[in-house]
Design a protein around this motif. Structure first.
Motif, PDB file in Angstrom:
ATOM      1  N   LEU A 292       0.746  -1.230   0.205  1.00 25.05           N
ATOM      2  CA  LEU A 292      -0.076  -0.205   0.132  1.00 25.05           C
ATOM      3  C   LEU A 292       0.799   1.189  -0.010  1.00 25.05           C
ATOM      4  N   ALA A 293       0.383   2.444  -0.137  1.00 20.31           N
ATOM      5  CA  ALA A 293       1.149   3.666  -0.258  1.00 20.31           C
ATOM      6  C   ALA A 293       0.542   4.913   0.345  1.00 20.31           C
ATOM      7  N   VAL A 294       1.519   5.817   0.845  1.00 20.69           N
ATOM      8  CA  VAL A 294       0.951   7.076   1.294  1.00 20.69           C
ATOM      9  C   VAL A 294       1.824   8.193   0.726  1.00 20.69           C
ATOM     10  N   THR A 295       1.204   9.113   0.684  1.00 22.22           N
ATOM     11  CA  THR A 295       1.933  10.206  -0.100  1.00 22.22           C
ATOM     12  C   THR A 295       2.087  11.433   0.733  1.00 22.22           C
ATOM     13  N   LEU A 296       3.423  11.967   1.045  1.00 21.82           N
ATOM     14  CA  LEU A 296       3.847  13.297   1.602  1.00 21.82           C
ATOM     15  C   LEU A 296       3.739  14.071   0.696  1.00 21.82           C
ATOM     16  N   VAL A 297       3.177  15.287   0.685  1.00 19.11           N
ATOM     17  CA  VAL A 297       3.460  16.421  -0.179  1.00 19.11           C
ATOM     18  C   VAL A 297       4.330  17.340   0.005  1.00 19.11           C
ATOM     19  N   GLU A 298       5.188  17.778  -0.921  1.00 22.79           N
ATOM     20  CA  GLU A 298       6.034  18.924  -0.681  1.00 22.79           C
ATOM     21  C   GLU A 298       5.208  20.095  -0.016  1.00 22.79           C
ATOM     22  N   GLY A 299       5.862  20.726   0.987  1.00 19.71           N
ATOM     23  CA  GLY A 299       5.464  22.028   1.560  1.00 19.71           C
ATOM     24  C   GLY A 299       4.239  21.703   2.620  1.00 19.71           C
ATOM     25  N   TRP A 300       4.088  20.314   2.691  1.00 19.89           N
ATOM     26  CA  TRP A 300       3.235  19.986   3.911  1.00 19.89           C
ATOM     27  C   TRP A 300       3.817  20.438   5.238  1.00 19.89           C
ATOM     28  N   THR A 301       3.067  20.319   6.446  1.00 15.95           N
ATOM     29  CA  THR A 301       3.654  20.507   7.456  1.00 15.95           C
ATOM     30  C   THR A 301       3.767  18.899   8.346  1.00 15.95           C
ATOM     31  N   PHE A 302       4.230  18.782   9.448  1.00 19.77           N
ATOM     32  CA  PHE A 302       4.477  17.622  10.016  1.00 19.77           C
ATOM     33  C   PHE A 302       2.985  17.406  10.375  1.00 19.77           C
ATOM     34  N   LYS A 303       2.154  18.009  10.862  1.00 21.54           N
ATOM     35  CA  LYS A 303       0.666  17.757  11.449  1.00 21.54           C
ATOM     36  C   LYS A 303      -0.053  17.366  10.177  1.00 21.54           C
ATOM     37  N   GLN A 304       0.012  17.955   8.834  1.00 18.95           N
ATOM     38  CA  GLN A 304      -0.492  17.510   7.766  1.00 18.95           C
ATOM     39  C   GLN A 304       0.015  15.937   7.437  1.00 18.95           C
ATOM     40  N   PHE A 305       1.250  15.632   7.500  1.00 20.05           N
ATOM     41  CA  PHE A 305       1.605  14.415   7.263  1.00 20.05           C
ATOM     42  C   PHE A 305       1.204  13.354   8.323  1.00 20.05           C
ATOM     43  N   ARG A 306       0.918  13.559   9.440  1.00 20.10           N
ATOM     44  CA  ARG A 306       0.236  12.843  10.363  1.00 20.10           C
ATOM     45  C   ARG A 306      -1.388  12.460  10.076  1.00 20.10           C
ATOM     46  N   GLU A 307      -1.717  13.523   9.471  1.00 18.61           N
ATOM     47  CA  GLU A 307      -3.285  13.342   9.311  1.00 18.61           C
ATOM     48  C   GLU A 307      -3.329  12.551   8.138  1.00 18.61           C
ATOM     49  N   ALA A 308      -2.370  12.832   7.238  1.00 13.35           N
ATOM     50  CA  ALA A 308      -2.237  11.612   6.075  1.00 13.35           C
ATOM     51  C   ALA A 308      -2.291  10.343   6.633  1.00 13.35           C
ATOM     52  N   LEU A 309      -1.241  10.104   7.475  1.00  6.50           N
ATOM     53  CA  LEU A 309      -0.745   8.800   8.081  1.00  6.50           C
ATOM     54  C   LEU A 309      -2.052   8.057   8.775  1.00  6.50           C
ATOM     55  N   ALA A 310      -2.911   9.091   9.358  1.00  5.66           N
ATOM     56  CA  ALA A 310      -4.118   8.574  10.167  1.00  5.66           C
ATOM     57  C   ALA A 310      -5.288   8.092   9.332  1.00  5.66           C
ATOM     58  N   LYS A 311      -5.131   8.498   7.987  1.00  9.22           N
ATOM     59  CA  LYS A 311      -6.121   8.006   7.071  1.00  9.22           C
ATOM     60  C   LYS A 311      -5.666   6.911   6.277  1.00  9.22           C
ATOM     61  N   ALA A 312      -4.412   6.490   6.445  1.00 10.34           N
ATOM     62  CA  ALA A 312      -3.798   5.537   5.543  1.00 10.34           C
ATOM     63  C   ALA A 312      -4.439   4.094   5.905  1.00 10.34           C
ATOM     64  N   GLU A 313      -4.846   3.211   5.048  1.00 10.79           N
ATOM     65  CA  GLU A 313      -5.441   1.908   5.234  1.00 10.79           C
ATOM     66  C   GLU A 313      -4.224   1.075   5.466  1.00 10.79           C
ATOM     67  N   HIS A 314      -4.956   0.147   6.475  1.00 13.01           N
ATOM     68  CA  HIS A 314      -4.242  -1.302   6.986  1.00 13.01           C
ATOM     69  C   HIS A 314      -2.916  -0.707   7.468  1.00 13.01           C
ATOM     70  N   LEU A 315      -2.924   0.288   8.098  1.00  8.56           N
ATOM     71  CA  LEU A 315      -1.563   0.816   8.881  1.00  8.56           C
ATOM     72  C   LEU A 315      -1.772   0.663  10.471  1.00  8.56           C
ATOM     73  N   ARG A 316      -0.839   0.340  10.950  1.00  3.81           N
ATOM     74  CA  ARG A 316      -1.059   0.515  12.616  1.00  3.81           C
ATOM     75  C   ARG A 316      -0.722   1.865  13.187  1.00  3.81           C
ATOM     76  N   HIS A 317      -1.623   2.257  13.811  1.00  4.64           N
ATOM     77  CA  HIS A 317      -1.465   3.853  14.119  1.00  4.64           C
ATOM     78  C   HIS A 317      -0.854   3.858  15.745  1.00  4.64           C
ATOM     79  N   GLU A 318       0.425   3.414  15.589  1.00  3.38           N
ATOM     80  CA  GLU A 318       0.871   3.531  16.897  1.00  3.38           C
ATOM     81  C   GLU A 318       1.339   5.011  17.544  1.00  3.38           C
ATOM     82  N   THR A 319       1.398   5.834  16.561  1.00  3.81           N
ATOM     83  CA  THR A 319       1.886   7.316  17.215  1.00  3.81           C
ATOM     84  C   THR A 319       0.545   8.002  17.406  1.00  3.81           C
TER      85      THR A 319
END
Length: 331
Positions: free
Chosen positions: A107-134
């Motif tokens: 599976l894949a998750v994309t981090l976009v240029e110019g995003w903040t760390f908060k935005q990246f975490r939001e993308a990770l939280a929506k990623a399918e079949h990923l264990r959200h340990e953080t």
């Protein structure tokens, strides 16, 4: 005696026929319940269990036959656990080879240029079949878990598309991204132009994050970096809106006011000289290179033209005229 010979010949013929059929079967496409089915092989699964899981997942064949083939053909190899895709046209040999290689569903998750760390975490939280340990962890705790205690999370992750297997930890994705940023940043720092007013790779990362947020058109990137480098050289304040916006955090409602420019925060480059204490976003490779290889320019100012590009000026008078033209609609 002749009867025995005939019997042995018959048995040999049957064995050869069975062997031929078995070889033929391994080269034939497996029938499936759909165009694409997914199977899950658990940790420590035997060849028989792997065959049963394949049939349960939608491979239409006898599990004993498939298990026999896995055991015979794969006796010196190990079937790796994980989730596998079986598609039309795959043979038993193809399936065994895939599981031995560990060619699992990615599976894949994309981090976009110019995003903040908060935005990246939001993308990770929506990623399918990923264990959200953080999910419940503060940024400082995440950096500690990644082996970087005391390092600010902002800007430390490289924008790219990251692949992972089902049930992987979000820490694994973050670690991939952090390590790639370290690699890209070091490569950029090693290629830096001489005489830059930057003391370290970390300062280059901070500048690159500002360049990323201030650039509307790729062709302007090195010129934007050149303006900021010129300002740093002469001790002029950077006066860049994106740093002010970052310092406002969740209080920013999308409308930057004069009062915001006057409200002091560690990231307000109107009220404080030099670079802010941390990056304000995650810069891409082009912005990292621009920060360490800025354009040779005398410009100290720039203003957006409204089409994504910027107008660069060497004097305040020229800059004010450009602001009047492009921002206030003057002639």
């Amino acid at each position: 005696m002749r009867t025995l010979i005939k019997l042995l010949a018959l048995l040999l013929a049957l064995a050869l026929a069975a062997g031929g059929w078995a070889w033929w079967w391994t080269t034939q496409p497996l029938p499936l319940t759909a165009e694409r089915v997914e199977i899950t092989v658990p940790q420590g699964a035997s060849t028989r269990t792997a065959a049963l899981k394949a049939v349960e997942g939608g491979v239409r064949t006898q599990p004993d036959l498939l298990g026999w083939y896995f055991r015979l053909a794969g006796r010196d190899q190990t079937i790796k656990p994980g989730d596998y895709a079986v598609t039309q046209g795959m043979t038993p040999a193809d399936l065994l080879s895939k599981m031995v290689r560990g060619d699992r569903i990615a599976l894949a998750v994309t981090l976009v240029e110019g995003w903040t760390f908060k935005q990246f975490r939001e993308a990770l939280a929506k990623a399918e079949h990923l264990r959200h340990e953080t999910q419940a962890m503060a940024p400082a705790d995440i950096m500690k878990a990644l082996g970087k205690p005391g390092v600010a999370a902002e800007g430390r992750f490289f924008p790219d598309t990251y692949h992972y297997f089902k049930n992987a930890s979000d820490l694994d994705v973050l670690r991939q991204s952090m390590q790639l940023m370290e690699k890209r940043l070091q490569a950029a720092w090693d290629a830096r132009a001489p005489g830059l007013p930057l003391k370290s790779a970390d300062e280059a990362l901070i500048l690159a994050s500002i360049v990323e947020k201030e650039t509307g058109q790729a062709g302007d990137r090195t010129h934007v970096a050149g303006v900021f480098v010129n300002r740093l050289r002469i001790g002029m304040r950077l006066q860049t809106d994106p740093t002010v916006i970052y310092g406002l955090g969740d209080a920013f409602d999308g409308n930057l006011r004069r009062s915001h420019l006057q409200a002091d925060t560690p990231w307000n480059t109107y009220t404080r000289a030099g670079l802010p204490p941390t990056p304000i976003a995650m810069p891409g490779k082009a912005s990292l290179l621009a920060a360490v290889q800025p354009a040779q320019t005398k410009a100290l100012y720039f203003v957006a033209r409204g089409d994504g590009s910027s107008h660069f000026s060497e004097s305040l008078g020229e800059h004010n005229r450009a602001v009047n033209k492009y921002q206030r609609g003057g002639q």
